[in-house]
Scaffold this motif. Structure first.
Motif, PDB file in Angstrom:
ATOM      1  N   VAL A  46       0.826  -1.208   0.000  1.00  0.00           N
ATOM      2  CA  VAL A  46       0.000   0.000   0.000  1.00  0.00           C
ATOM      3  C   VAL A  46       0.861   1.259   0.000  1.00  0.00           C
ATOM      4  CG1 VAL A  46      -1.910  -1.150   1.154  1.00  0.00           C
ATOM      5  CG2 VAL A  46      -0.202   0.053   2.531  1.00  0.00           C
ATOM      6  N   LEU A  47       2.135   1.116   0.385  1.00  0.00           N
ATOM      7  CA  LEU A  47       3.018   2.270   0.439  1.00  0.00           C
ATOM      8  C   LEU A  47       3.940   2.320  -0.772  1.00  0.00           C
ATOM      9  CD1 LEU A  47       4.081   2.289   4.213  1.00  0.00           C
ATOM     10  CD2 LEU A  47       2.402   3.755   3.092  1.00  0.00           C
ATOM     11  N   PHE A  48       4.197   3.518  -1.225  1.00  0.00           N
ATOM     12  CA  PHE A  48       5.114   3.785  -2.335  1.00  0.00           C
ATOM     13  C   PHE A  48       6.395   4.347  -1.738  1.00  0.00           C
ATOM     14  CE2 PHE A  48       6.797   7.174  -5.131  1.00  0.00           C
ATOM     15  CZ  PHE A  48       7.134   6.417  -6.249  1.00  0.00           C
ATOM     16  N   ARG A  49       7.508   3.708  -2.007  1.00  0.00           N
ATOM     17  CA  ARG A  49       8.801   4.175  -1.502  1.00  0.00           C
ATOM     18  C   ARG A  49       9.714   4.454  -2.694  1.00  0.00           C
ATOM     19  NH1 ARG A  49       7.299   0.173   2.267  1.00  0.00           N
ATOM     20  NH2 ARG A  49       7.378   0.875   4.449  1.00  0.00           N
ATOM     21  N   GLN A  50      10.357   5.615  -2.666  1.00  0.00           N
ATOM     22  CA  GLN A  50      11.229   5.991  -3.778  1.00  0.00           C
ATOM     23  C   GLN A  50      12.357   6.877  -3.266  1.00  0.00           C
ATOM     24  OE1 GLN A  50       9.849   8.771  -6.929  1.00  0.00           O
ATOM     25  NE2 GLN A  50      10.200   7.057  -8.343  1.00  0.00           N
ATOM     26  N   ARG A  61      14.685   7.870   1.437  1.00  0.00           N
ATOM     27  CA  ARG A  61      13.543   7.123   0.900  1.00  0.00           C
ATOM     28  C   ARG A  61      12.238   7.815   1.268  1.00  0.00           C
ATOM     29  NH1 ARG A  61      14.206   2.967  -2.683  1.00  0.00           N
ATOM     30  NH2 ARG A  61      12.723   1.612  -1.632  1.00  0.00           N
ATOM     31  N   LEU A  62      11.580   8.396   0.278  1.00  0.00           N
ATOM     32  CA  LEU A  62      10.289   9.043   0.477  1.00  0.00           C
ATOM     33  C   LEU A  62       9.201   7.974   0.607  1.00  0.00           C
ATOM     34  CD1 LEU A  62       8.534  11.706   0.342  1.00  0.00           C
ATOM     35  CD2 LEU A  62       8.284  11.210  -2.092  1.00  0.00           C
ATOM     36  N   VAL A  63       8.272   8.203   1.545  1.00  0.00           N
ATOM     37  CA  VAL A  63       7.171   7.251   1.763  1.00  0.00           C
ATOM     38  C   VAL A  63       5.845   7.962   1.514  1.00  0.00           C
ATOM     39  CG1 VAL A  63       6.071   5.654   3.366  1.00  0.00           C
ATOM     40  CG2 VAL A  63       8.526   6.071   3.516  1.00  0.00           C
ATOM     41  N   LYS A  64       4.996   7.361   0.676  1.00  0.00           N
ATOM     42  CA  LYS A  64       3.658   7.879   0.391  1.00  0.00           C
ATOM     43  C   LYS A  64       2.727   6.681   0.197  1.00  0.00           C
ATOM     44  CE  LYS A  64       3.398  11.067  -2.776  1.00  0.00           C
ATOM     45  NZ  LYS A  64       3.554  11.814  -4.053  1.00  0.00           N
ATOM     46  N   PRO A 100       1.734   9.583   4.876  1.00  0.00           N
ATOM     47  CA  PRO A 100       2.872   8.821   5.410  1.00  0.00           C
ATOM     48  C   PRO A 100       4.193   9.598   5.393  1.00  0.00           C
ATOM     49  CG  PRO A 100       1.556   7.442   3.968  1.00  0.00           C
ATOM     50  CD  PRO A 100       1.063   8.846   3.787  1.00  0.00           C
ATOM     51  N   SER A 101       4.261  10.673   4.595  1.00  0.00           N
ATOM     52  CA  SER A 101       5.490  11.467   4.545  1.00  0.00           C
ATOM     53  C   SER A 101       5.783  12.161   5.868  1.00  0.00           C
ATOM     54  CB  SER A 101       5.412  12.512   3.428  1.00  0.00           C
ATOM     55  OG  SER A 101       5.306  11.897   2.161  1.00  0.00           O
ATOM     56  N   LEU A 102       4.800  12.206   6.768  1.00  0.00           N
ATOM     57  CA  LEU A 102       5.051  12.750   8.102  1.00  0.00           C
ATOM     58  C   LEU A 102       6.131  11.942   8.817  1.00  0.00           C
ATOM     59  CD1 LEU A 102       1.413  13.596   9.263  1.00  0.00           C
ATOM     60  CD2 LEU A 102       3.217  15.218   8.639  1.00  0.00           C
ATOM     61  N   TRP A 103       6.257  10.649   8.466  1.00  0.00           N
ATOM     62  CA  TRP A 103       7.354   9.839   9.015  1.00  0.00           C
ATOM     63  C   TRP A 103       8.700  10.380   8.548  1.00  0.00           C
ATOM     64  CZ3 TRP A 103       6.909   6.885  13.005  1.00  0.00           C
ATOM     65  CH2 TRP A 103       5.714   6.221  13.274  1.00  0.00           C
ATOM     66  N   ASN A 104       8.775  10.816   7.296  1.00  0.00           N
ATOM     67  CA  ASN A 104      10.005  11.414   6.796  1.00  0.00           C
ATOM     68  C   ASN A 104      10.345  12.697   7.547  1.00  0.00           C
ATOM     69  OD1 ASN A 104       8.911  10.201   3.751  1.00  0.00           O
ATOM     70  ND2 ASN A 104      10.966   9.714   4.460  1.00  0.00           N
ATOM     71  N   VAL A 105       9.305  13.462   7.916  1.00  0.00           N
ATOM     72  CA  VAL A 105       9.523  14.687   8.695  1.00  0.00           C
ATOM     73  C   VAL A 105      10.050  14.324  10.078  1.00  0.00           C
ATOM     74  CG1 VAL A 105       8.427  16.719   9.702  1.00  0.00           C
ATOM     75  CG2 VAL A 105       7.738  15.931   7.428  1.00  0.00           C
ATOM     76  N   LEU A 106       9.435  13.333  10.702  1.00  0.00           N
ATOM     77  CA  LEU A 106       9.849  12.912  12.036  1.00  0.00           C
ATOM     78  C   LEU A 106      11.285  12.407  12.031  1.00  0.00           C
ATOM     79  CD1 LEU A 106       8.207  12.940  14.684  1.00  0.00           C
ATOM     80  CD2 LEU A 106       7.836  10.485  14.374  1.00  0.00           C
ATOM     81  N   ARG A 107      11.679  11.701  10.972  1.00  0.00           N
ATOM     82  CA  ARG A 107      13.033  11.162  10.863  1.00  0.00           C
ATOM     83  C   ARG A 107      14.084  12.229  10.571  1.00  0.00           C
ATOM     84  NH1 ARG A 107      14.392   6.106   9.060  1.00  0.00           N
ATOM     85  NH2 ARG A 107      15.517   7.105   7.344  1.00  0.00           N
ATOM     86  N   GLY A 108      13.639  13.377  10.076  1.00  0.00           N
ATOM     87  CA  GLY A 108      14.588  14.429   9.733  1.00  0.00           C
ATOM     88  C   GLY A 108      14.965  14.464   8.269  1.00  0.00           C
ATOM     89  N   PRO A 138      13.792  19.264   2.142  1.00  0.00           N
ATOM     90  CA  PRO A 138      12.596  19.314   1.278  1.00  0.00           C
ATOM     91  C   PRO A 138      11.349  19.262   2.141  1.00  0.00           C
ATOM     92  CG  PRO A 138      13.585  17.130   1.229  1.00  0.00           C
ATOM     93  CD  PRO A 138      14.537  18.007   1.992  1.00  0.00           C
ATOM     94  N   GLY A 139      10.221  19.713   1.578  1.00  0.00           N
ATOM     95  CA  GLY A 139       9.003  19.803   2.362  1.00  0.00           C
ATOM     96  C   GLY A 139       7.854  18.952   1.861  1.00  0.00           C
ATOM     97  N   VAL A 140       6.923  18.668   2.765  1.00  0.00           N
ATOM     98  CA  VAL A 140       5.677  18.012   2.392  1.00  0.00           C
ATOM     99  C   VAL A 140       4.858  18.960   1.524  1.00  0.00           C
ATOM    100  CG1 VAL A 140       3.530  16.983   3.268  1.00  0.00           C
ATOM    101  CG2 VAL A 140       5.683  16.628   4.505  1.00  0.00           C
ATOM    102  N   THR A 141       4.941  20.259   1.841  1.00  0.00           N
ATOM    103  CA  THR A 141       4.355  21.302   1.011  1.00  0.00           C
ATOM    104  C   THR A 141       5.398  22.400   0.857  1.00  0.00           C
ATOM    105  OG1 THR A 141       2.457  22.780   0.695  1.00  0.00           O
ATOM    106  CG2 THR A 141       3.324  22.595   2.939  1.00  0.00           C
ATOM    107  N   GLY A 142       5.154  23.323  -0.066  1.00  0.00           N
ATOM    108  CA  GLY A 142       6.151  24.357  -0.306  1.00  0.00           C
ATOM    109  C   GLY A 142       5.584  25.572  -1.009  1.00  0.00           C
ATOM    110  N   TYR A 143       6.434  26.549  -1.214  1.00  0.00           N
ATOM    111  CA  TYR A 143       6.039  27.808  -1.840  1.00  0.00           C
ATOM    112  C   TYR A 143       5.503  27.563  -3.253  1.00  0.00           C
ATOM    113  CZ  TYR A 143       6.383  32.938  -2.185  1.00  0.00           C
ATOM    114  OH  TYR A 143       6.111  34.277  -2.276  1.00  0.00           O
TER     115      TYR A 143
END
Length: 211
Positions: A46-50, A61-64, A100-108, A138-143
């Protein structure tokens, strides 16, 4: 050369940890429901990792959540347009696939706000100015995402990314987060014209050097 940090970057990281942690806890039931829906409509995993490029160009590794079917030449599913399903398009339009990208934020690996993480093969294609987008996480959202999203050209997106790097502040991040809600609700700029997402980046035109 590694990017120079600003005092705000340390404050920003603390905010990322708090918001990402709360976000994961609060959206856990929603993410579970989305995971079940993805499994039913697209199968597993169910998750996409790239692999994507993070701060200073370092890979992570980005998770979505998945929004497309697997590549299957025999079934005629190769391009993004062929692999995208109505379910996946709706998931992408609501940005629920990003949770799921919030995990990437938590990890730094990422921040809540910053230039969107792109593929490592783009690194040698950037101009020196465009490469400045990697001076921050990089951000989950951006300008760029609240200024047109995928409807912008690559050059417009990168210009906004660099502008964010130069102007980053608490107030700008707050403005972008609020504008993100509006963009998601209105479903603006989901895809570039003629594409289901965005055309690949092949490099910007370079000025000719005189002889």
């Amino acid at each position: 050369m590694r990017a120079r940090r600003r005092p705000y970057d340390f404050v920003k990281r603390g905010g990322d940890l708090v918001v990402a942690g709360l976000g994961l806890a609060l959206t856990a039931p929603m993410q579970a429901a989305v995971a079940v829906a993805v499994a039913r409509n697209l199968g597993r995993p169910v998750l996409f990792r790239q692999e994507r490029s993070g701060r200073n160009g370092e890979p992570f590794r980005l998770v979505k959540f998945r929004t497309m079917r697997d590549v299957n030449p025999a079934a005629g599913m190769v391009s993004d347009a062929e692999r995208m399903t109505p379910f996946g398009a709706k998931l992408r339009a609501t940005s629920l696939d990003e949770l799921p990208s919030l995990w990437n934020v938590l990890r730094g690996d990422m921040s809540l706000v910053g230039p969107r993480p792109l593929l490592p093969q783009y690194l040698p294609l950037y101009t020196s100015e465009q490469a400045r987008r990697h001076e921050v996480r990089p951000g989950v959202t951006g300008y760029a995402q609240v200024s047109g999203r995928n409807a912008l050209s690559w050059e417009e997106r990168f210009a906004l990314d660099v502008e964010y790097v130069e102007r980053r502040s608490f107030l700008l991040d707050l403005r972008i987060l609020v504008a993100t809600i509006r963009t998601v609700v209105r479903r603006e700029g989901i895809a570039a014209e003629g594409h289901v997402t965005m055309a690949p980046f092949i490099g910007s035109p370079r000025p000719e050097v005189g002889r």
